[in-house]
Scaffold this active site. Structure first.
Site: not given
Ligand code: 5RP
Length: 228
Positions: A83-84, A94, A103
């Site tokens: 997740a972001d 996300k 997702e």
């Molecule tokens: C992709 C997502 C990823 O889960 C989110 O961006 C987190 O990425 P990362 O694990 O590279 O930090 O939602 O669409």
């Protein structure tokens, strides 16, 4: 520990939730990529995976893990994804990797959504990270005008076409005090395919990579965030 070491630690720690002889929901991004590496070490004990992006599908296949079409899968035990941002209710932003629609579909299918994040992703209030929205290309300007009315600052993500052939708008400057309401509101704008707010269907378990180790948080647990 570096951020990538924390991501690796949580990615590998999710392996303990994998049941033998099942199909696993697999997310997208650098943290999910570590989970795929871990999954490959037990590939002979699982049936295969469903994948939330072409990028994850490629990696799964390269490592010899069979990838199934979601339409051919009746039950899905777990979905493991990054997740972001994630808040104490395990609601998430996300879509930083533009895979939010697939997702959300796999998250909806799964009995248990396990979110794997490093500690930098934990926030009290969602919205510091720009909120990604997947939009039908012809609706881009209309959707942007609606988002301005909601108080956001929409920015078109240049040179990105999603796996579904759509575009991404990232909305800055939102303070998301009611994630469910905002998810419903944005989803009802004509031309929006998916908003990257995962509030109606939040995570069931978060594995958080911290310098002190991997912390497991279950939905309903209260935890405090010391810094944002
Ligand atoms: C992709 C997502 C990823 O889960 C989110 O961006 C987190 O990425 P990362 O694990 O590279 O930090 O939602 O669409």
């Amino acid at each position: 520990m570096t951020q990538d070491e924390l991501k690796k630690a949580v990615g590998w720690s999710a392996l303990k939730f994998v049941e033998p002889n099942t199909i696993i929901g697999v997310g997208t991004g650098s943290t999910a990529s570590h989970f795929i590496d871990a999954l490959a070490t037990i590939k002979h004990n699982i049936v295969g995976a469903v994948s939330s992006s072409e990028a994850s599908t490629r990696k799964l296949k390269q490592l010899g893990i069979p990838v199934f079409d979601c339409n051919d899968v009746d039950t899905l035990g777990i979905y493991v994804d990054g997740a972001d941002e994630i808040n104490p209710n395990l609601q998430m932003i996300k879509g930083g990797g533009a895979a939010l629609t697939r997702e959300k579909i796999i998250a909806a299918m799964a009995k248990t959504f396990i979110c794997i994040v490093d500690q930098t992703k934990m926030v009290n209030t969602l919205g510091h990270f720009p909120l990604p929205i997947e939009v039908i290309p012809m609706a881009r300007a209309y959707v942007a005008r609606q988002l301005i009315q909601l108080g956001g600052n929409p920015v078109y993500r240049q040179n990105v076409i999603t796996d579904n052939g759509n575009v991404i708008i990232d909305v800055h400057n939102l303070v998301i005090t009611n994630p469910i309401e905002l998810e419903n509101t944005i989803n009802s704008i004509a031309g929006v395919v998916t908003v990257g707010l995962f509030a109606n269907r939040c995570a069931d378990i978060a594995l958080v990579g911290m310098s002190s180790g991997v912390k497991q948080v279950t939905a309903g647990d209260s935890y405090t965030i010391k810094s944002e």
